[in-house]
Scaffold this active site. Structure first.
Site, PDB file in Angstrom:
ATOM      1  N   GLY A 198      41.090  34.488  34.865  1.00  0.00           N
ATOM      2  CA  GLY A 198      41.983  35.527  35.368  1.00  0.00           C
ATOM      3  C   GLY A 198      41.305  36.746  35.951  1.00  0.00           C
ATOM      4  O   GLY A 198      41.900  37.470  36.748  1.00  0.00           O
ATOM      5  N   THR A 199      40.058  37.006  35.566  1.00  0.00           N
ATOM      6  CA  THR A 199      39.389  38.235  35.992  1.00  0.00           C
ATOM      7  C   THR A 199      38.729  38.040  37.346  1.00  0.00           C
ATOM      8  O   THR A 199      37.734  37.329  37.466  1.00  0.00           O
ATOM      9  CB  THR A 199      38.351  38.673  34.942  1.00  0.00           C
ATOM     10  OG1 THR A 199      39.015  38.909  33.699  1.00  0.00           O
ATOM     11  CG2 THR A 199      37.651  39.945  35.368  1.00  0.00           C
ATOM     12  N   LYS A 226      39.464  44.370  35.590  1.00  0.00           N
ATOM     13  CA  LYS A 226      40.161  43.332  34.835  1.00  0.00           C
ATOM     14  C   LYS A 226      39.267  42.818  33.717  1.00  0.00           C
ATOM     15  O   LYS A 226      38.037  42.844  33.809  1.00  0.00           O
ATOM     16  CB  LYS A 226      40.561  42.170  35.744  1.00  0.00           C
ATOM     17  CG  LYS A 226      41.843  42.382  36.527  1.00  0.00           C
ATOM     18  CD  LYS A 226      42.258  41.082  37.218  1.00  0.00           C
ATOM     19  CE  LYS A 226      43.588  41.203  37.904  1.00  0.00           C
ATOM     20  NZ  LYS A 226      43.995  39.918  38.526  1.00  0.00           N
ATOM     21  N   SER A 274      46.409  38.518  33.870  1.00  0.00           N
ATOM     22  CA  SER A 274      46.020  39.665  34.702  1.00  0.00           C
ATOM     23  C   SER A 274      45.636  40.846  33.823  1.00  0.00           C
ATOM     24  O   SER A 274      45.847  42.010  34.180  1.00  0.00           O
ATOM     25  CB  SER A 274      47.182  40.052  35.639  1.00  0.00           C
ATOM     26  OG  SER A 274      47.495  38.993  36.520  1.00  0.00           O
ATOM     27  N   ARG A 309      43.099  24.579  43.405  1.00  0.00           N
ATOM     28  CA  ARG A 309      41.630  24.719  43.399  1.00  0.00           C
ATOM     29  C   ARG A 309      41.155  25.570  42.227  1.00  0.00           C
ATOM     30  O   ARG A 309      40.083  25.350  41.678  1.00  0.00           O
ATOM     31  CB  ARG A 309      41.113  25.218  44.728  1.00  0.00           C
ATOM     32  CG  ARG A 309      41.425  26.662  45.146  1.00  0.00           C
ATOM     33  CD  ARG A 309      40.505  27.695  44.535  1.00  0.00           C
ATOM     34  NE  ARG A 309      40.423  28.912  45.329  1.00  0.00           N
ATOM     35  CZ  ARG A 309      40.192  30.106  44.833  1.00  0.00           C
ATOM     36  NH1 ARG A 309      40.078  30.286  43.516  1.00  0.00           N
ATOM     37  NH2 ARG A 309      40.085  31.162  45.621  1.00  0.00           N
ATOM     38  N   LYS A 323      39.830  32.359  54.242  1.00  0.00           N
ATOM     39  CA  LYS A 323      41.183  32.442  53.698  1.00  0.00           C
ATOM     40  C   LYS A 323      41.644  33.881  53.824  1.00  0.00           C
ATOM     41  O   LYS A 323      40.956  34.799  53.356  1.00  0.00           O
ATOM     42  CB  LYS A 323      41.256  32.002  52.233  1.00  0.00           C
ATOM     43  CG  LYS A 323      42.686  32.099  51.680  1.00  0.00           C
ATOM     44  CD  LYS A 323      42.817  31.506  50.283  1.00  0.00           C
ATOM     45  CE  LYS A 323      42.338  32.455  49.220  1.00  0.00           C
ATOM     46  NZ  LYS A 323      42.729  31.993  47.863  1.00  0.00           N
TER      47      LYS A 323
END
Length: 327
Positions: free
Chosen positions: A226-227, A232, A205, A116, A73
């Site tokens: 989110g991390t 983060k 975020s 996903r 990707k």
């Protein structure tokens, strides 16, 4: 000799029309199982700042021998896209023939990345949350949170959604989704969210803890989604250390996932983290008591993208909807 090699092209609108949440769930669950059994491997991630448009660009790649999906990707994050009417995250998946190395398919990756990621947390809920979980807590209310809510709601008989977001005005979109699927919705404080929720999804975020250890009640399952970058952080390292921890890929989790902080502080060892695929394969029992807190660190791996992209390409061909180009 004329080579009529055809490459399948699956655009965004076709991905959305073809790949359901159930399809994504099955693809992600199967690839997690393959990773745990040694039949699928992620390759090192490349992610760099471009020095232009404040963008991050990179590649996630791998090979799933069980599903025969080879590829990558390519994409990243463009923070100014919202002002242009575009999604900030942009990506495309390239699939190759594992036997010859020839390009098989080009698959749009924006919708697939969202579905996903939601499938990943819902897999963790299916395998780790208490069966009697009734209240779903959402920390975050961006575009991805809507996918997360829809997917999670299918895994347990939830009776209510409670939510918190750093920007409260964004909660209205999440509330609309909750009501659409028939669940009461309440905007609450972070502390109250921890007091009520049996399952919590964090999808922000953030670079600082949004949930503290003392706020979370026994038996809660937390999916930290989110991390995905060094620095983060969404939850208290003490909370991570006090939970039974699972992840998509251990190496990536300790490097750039939610566990990075607890590991760096010596509160959690890498050996304390279990791949979720082991639970799926029944080589690990998963949750071991009703009172323990379970935590899934969803860092996002390339094999997830390949799995859902391969599903999109297969469905497009089966239904006669695939576009092709000759290379």
């Amino acid at each position: 000799m004329t080579d009529n090699h055809q490459v399948v092209v699956v655009p965004e609108d076709l991905c959305e029309a073809l790949v359901s949440r159930a399809d994504a769930f099955q693809a992600v669950e199967q690839v997690f199982a393959a990773m745990a059994s040694g039949d699928a491997r992620n390759f090192p991630v490349v992610r760099e700042a471009t020095g232009h448009a404040e963008a991050l660009f990179g590649f996630k790649s791998g090979f799933d021998k069980a599903g025969m999906a080879l590829g990558l990707k390519a994409g990243g994050f463009w923070p100014g896209n919202a002002d242009k009417g575009l999604t900030n995250h942009q990506s495309t998946v390239f699939l190759f023939d594992p036997d010859t190395g020839r390009l098989q398919a080009l698959v749009a990756g924006n919708y697939l990345t969202a579905v996903r990621t939601a499938a990943s947390s819902s897999v963790s809920i299916r395998h780790l949350a208490r069966p009697d979980a009734k209240v779903l807590g959402m920390v975050g209310a961006g575009h991805q949170a809507q996918f997360q809510l829809r997917a999670a709601a299918e895994q347990r008989a939830f009776e209510k959604v409670v939510a918190w977001n750093p920007h409260p005005d964004m909660l209205s979109k999440l509330e609309a989704v909750a009501r659409e699927i028939g669940l009461p919705f309440e905007a609450v404080s972070q502390h109250e969210l921890g007091a009520q929720a049996h399952v919590i999804i964090t999808i922000t975020s953030a670079f600082e803890p949004l949930l503290m250890r003392d706020w979370i009640k026994p038996g809660t399952h937390i999916a930290c989604m989110g991390t995905d970058t060094k620095g983060k952080q969404e939850v208290d390292p003490e909370l991570v250390a006090g939970a039974r921890v699972f992840t998509d890929e251990v190496a990536q989790s300790v490097q750039l996932g939610e566990t990075q902080h607890a590991v760096a502080q010596g509160l959690l060892a890498e050996s304390d983290i279990t791949p979720i695929g082991e639970v799926i394969n029944k080589t690990h029992p998963g949750r071991q008591s009703d009172d323990e807190i379970t935590l899934f660190d969803g860092t996002g791996v390339g094999l997830q993208d390949l799995a859902v992209a391969a599903t999109a390409a297969k469905l497009a061909q089966q239904q006669g909807k695939a576009e092709t180009v000759r290379l």
